[in-house]
Design a protein around this motif. Structure first.
Motif, short mmCIF file in Angstrom:
data_model
loop_
_atom_site.label_atom_id
_atom_site.label_comp_id
_atom_site.label_asym_id
_atom_site.label_seq_id
_atom_site.Cartn_x
_atom_site.Cartn_y
_atom_site.Cartn_z
N GLN A 154 0.83 -1.20 0.00
CA GLN A 154 0.00 0.00 0.00
C GLN A 154 0.86 1.25 0.00
O GLN A 154 1.87 1.33 0.69
CB GLN A 154 -0.92 0.02 1.22
CG GLN A 154 -1.75 1.31 1.33
CD GLN A 154 -2.55 1.36 2.62
OE1 GLN A 154 -2.72 0.36 3.30
NE2 GLN A 154 -3.04 2.55 2.95
N THR A 155 0.46 2.23 -0.80
CA THR A 155 1.11 3.54 -0.81
C THR A 155 0.04 4.61 -0.90
O THR A 155 -1.13 4.33 -1.21
CB THR A 155 2.08 3.69 -2.00
OG1 THR A 155 1.36 3.49 -3.23
CG2 THR A 155 3.22 2.70 -1.90
N CYS A 166 -3.22 3.67 -2.92
CA CYS A 166 -2.83 2.79 -4.02
C CYS A 166 -2.35 1.45 -3.49
O CYS A 166 -1.79 1.36 -2.39
CB CYS A 166 -1.72 3.42 -4.85
SG CYS A 166 -2.16 5.02 -5.59
N VAL A 167 -2.59 0.40 -4.26
CA VAL A 167 -2.09 -0.92 -3.91
C VAL A 167 -1.37 -1.52 -5.10
O VAL A 167 -1.80 -1.38 -6.25
CB VAL A 167 -3.23 -1.86 -3.46
CG1 VAL A 167 -3.77 -1.46 -2.11
CG2 VAL A 167 -4.34 -1.91 -4.49
N GLU A 168 -0.25 -2.17 -4.79
CA GLU A 168 0.50 -2.93 -5.79
C GLU A 168 0.34 -4.40 -5.41
O GLU A 168 0.77 -4.82 -4.33
CB GLU A 168 1.96 -2.52 -5.76
CG GLU A 168 2.85 -3.26 -6.74
CD GLU A 168 4.30 -2.85 -6.62
OE1 GLU A 168 5.06 -3.58 -5.94
OE2 GLU A 168 4.66 -1.78 -7.17
N PHE A 176 -1.44 -6.62 -10.56
CA PHE A 176 -2.12 -5.39 -10.96
C PHE A 176 -1.82 -4.28 -9.96
O PHE A 176 -1.43 -4.54 -8.82
CB PHE A 176 -3.64 -5.59 -11.09
CG PHE A 176 -4.35 -5.89 -9.79
CD1 PHE A 176 -4.86 -4.87 -9.00
CD2 PHE A 176 -4.52 -7.20 -9.36
CE1 PHE A 176 -5.53 -5.14 -7.81
CE2 PHE A 176 -5.17 -7.49 -8.18
CZ PHE A 176 -5.68 -6.46 -7.40
N ASP A 177 -1.99 -3.05 -10.42
CA ASP A 177 -1.85 -1.87 -9.58
C ASP A 177 -3.16 -1.07 -9.67
O ASP A 177 -3.73 -0.95 -10.75
CB ASP A 177 -0.70 -0.98 -10.05
CG ASP A 177 0.64 -1.70 -10.03
OD1 ASP A 177 0.84 -2.54 -9.14
OD2 ASP A 177 1.47 -1.42 -10.91
N ALA A 178 -3.60 -0.53 -8.54
CA ALA A 178 -4.85 0.24 -8.54
C ALA A 178 -4.79 1.33 -7.49
O ALA A 178 -4.15 1.17 -6.44
CB ALA A 178 -6.05 -0.67 -8.28
N CYS A 179 -5.46 2.45 -7.77
CA CYS A 179 -5.57 3.55 -6.83
C CYS A 179 -7.04 3.97 -6.72
O CYS A 179 -7.76 3.99 -7.73
CB CYS A 179 -4.75 4.76 -7.28
SG CYS A 179 -2.97 4.50 -7.34
N VAL A 180 -7.47 4.31 -5.52
CA VAL A 180 -8.82 4.81 -5.28
C VAL A 180 -8.71 6.10 -4.50
O VAL A 180 -8.01 6.15 -3.48
CB VAL A 180 -9.67 3.79 -4.50
CG1 VAL A 180 -11.07 4.36 -4.22
CG2 VAL A 180 -9.80 2.48 -5.27
N THR A 181 -9.37 7.16 -4.95
CA THR A 181 -9.29 8.44 -4.28
C THR A 181 -10.13 8.45 -3.02
O THR A 181 -10.95 7.57 -2.79
CB THR A 181 -9.76 9.59 -5.18
OG1 THR A 181 -11.19 9.49 -5.33
CG2 THR A 181 -9.10 9.54 -6.55
N GLY A 187 -8.83 5.91 -9.26
CA GLY A 187 -7.82 6.87 -9.69
C GLY A 187 -6.94 6.36 -10.81
O GLY A 187 -6.56 7.11 -11.70
N SER A 188 -6.64 5.05 -10.78
CA SER A 188 -5.84 4.45 -11.84
C SER A 188 -5.93 2.93 -11.73
O SER A 188 -6.26 2.39 -10.67
CB SER A 188 -4.38 4.90 -11.78
OG SER A 188 -3.77 4.43 -10.59
N PHE A 189 -5.60 2.26 -12.83
CA PHE A 189 -5.56 0.80 -12.82
C PHE A 189 -4.65 0.32 -13.96
O PHE A 189 -4.72 0.83 -15.07
CB PHE A 189 -6.95 0.20 -13.00
CG PHE A 189 -6.92 -1.31 -13.08
CD1 PHE A 189 -6.82 -2.07 -11.93
CD2 PHE A 189 -6.95 -1.97 -14.30
CE1 PHE A 189 -6.76 -3.46 -11.98
CE2 PHE A 189 -6.89 -3.35 -14.38
CZ PHE A 189 -6.79 -4.10 -13.21
#
Length: 230
Positions: A154-155, A166-168, A176-181, A187-189
Motif C-alpha cells: 500500500q502507498t 494505491c495498492v500494488e 495489478f496496480d490500482a488507486c482509489v481516491t 484513480g488508476s488501474f
C-alpha cells in the motif's frame, strides 16, 4: 444488488477462519491477511459511498482514447461515455449507443430497480461490453485479500489534486496496480480484466456534472423498446 461494502465486511472473518482451520498458517500470515481484508474493505466502502454522490471523472487510456463517467445524485442518473459509444441510466430508461463506421445507433430499454444508485446498473451494462468499471477492480482486490500467497503493498499519492490510496498486488493469478481516491473514485488501474490488458488513469475529477452529460450523441438514430404507456 447489495452494496459493495456490505458484501466485503465479512472478509476479515472469512480470511482468518480459512487460515486457522487449516492449522498450517502462522499468526503472521493471519495478521497479513487481516490487513489485506481491512484495506479492501476500506476501498470498497469508499466506492460504495461514491455511488450516491454527484461527480464526473475523465480517464485517459493508451492510444489517446478516453472514457468519462458522470453521475448525478438528484435525479439519480449515470452515464458512461467512450470513443465508440455511450450508456446512460436513469429512472426512466437504460440507453445504449454504439458508433460504427461513423454512424451512431441508440437503443432505449426499460429501466431497472436501482435503489437510488444509477451507477450500479450502469457498471453492469459497461462490464458486458468489456469496459473498465470500478466494481471489477474491487473484485480483483477481493480475490487478492483472500489469497494467502498474494503480496499487497500500500502507498499513498495525489492524483489530479486528490488524495488516493494505491495498492500494488503481486499474485500467481496476475499482477495489478490500482488507486482509489478519498472520494471513492477509481484513480488508476494497470492489469488484466476479463482476460484483456487494461491501463487507465484519472485525468480530471469534479464534483459537478455538465448539463449535456446525459444527452444522446448528436444525429444518433434512436430505437425505443420501452412498452407504450397506457
Amino acid at each position: 444488488m447489495p452494496a459493495v461494502s456490505t458484501t466485503l465486511r465479512v472478509l476479515a472473518v472469512s480470511v482468518i477462519t480459512s487460515l486457522t482451520v487449516t492449522g498450517c498458517q502462522t499468526l503472521d500470515d493471519a495478521e497479513r491477511a487481516l490487513g489485506r481484508a481491512d484495506l479492501v474493505n476500506d476501498l470498497a466502502t469508499r466506492l460504495d459511498e461514491s455511488l450516491v454522490r454527484t461527480w464526473t471523472a475523465e480517464y485517459r487510456l493508451p492510444g489517446g482514447r478516453t472514457i468519462t463517467i458522470a453521475q448525478e445524485k438528484e435525479p439519480a442518473r449515470s452515464a458512461y461515455t467512450w470513443t465508440a459509444g455511450k450508456i446512460t441510466v436513469s429512472e426512466q430508461a437504460i440507453t445504449r449507443c454504439e458508433t460504427t463506421a461513423g454512424r451512431t445507433a441508440c437503443t432505449v430499454v426499460p429501466p431497472v430497480l436501482m435503489s437510488g444508485k444509477a451507477a450500479v446498473p450502469l457498471f453492469t451494462e459497461a462490464r458486458k461490453l468489456g469496459l473498465v468499471t470500478p466494481p471489477a477492480v474491487i473484485g480483483l482486490l477481493t480475490d487478492a485479500a483472500l489469497d494467502p500467497r498474494a503480496q499487497v503493498t500500500q502507498t499513498d499519492t495525489t492524483i489530479t489534486g486528490h488524495h488516493a490510496t494505491c495498492v500494488e498486488v503481486r499474485r500467481d493469478a496476475g499482477d495489478f496496480d490500482a488507486c482509489v481516491t478519498s472520494e471513492g473514485v477509481l484513480g488508476s488501474f494497470t492489469g488484466v480484466l476479463d482476460g484483456q490488458p487494461v491501463e487507465l488513469a484519472l485525468d480530471r475529477y469534479t464534483d459537478s456534472v455538465a448539463s449535456t452529460a446525459f444527452d444522446l450523441p448528436a444525429n444518433a438514430g434512436v430505437t425505443d423498446r420501452r412498452p407504450a404507456s397506457s
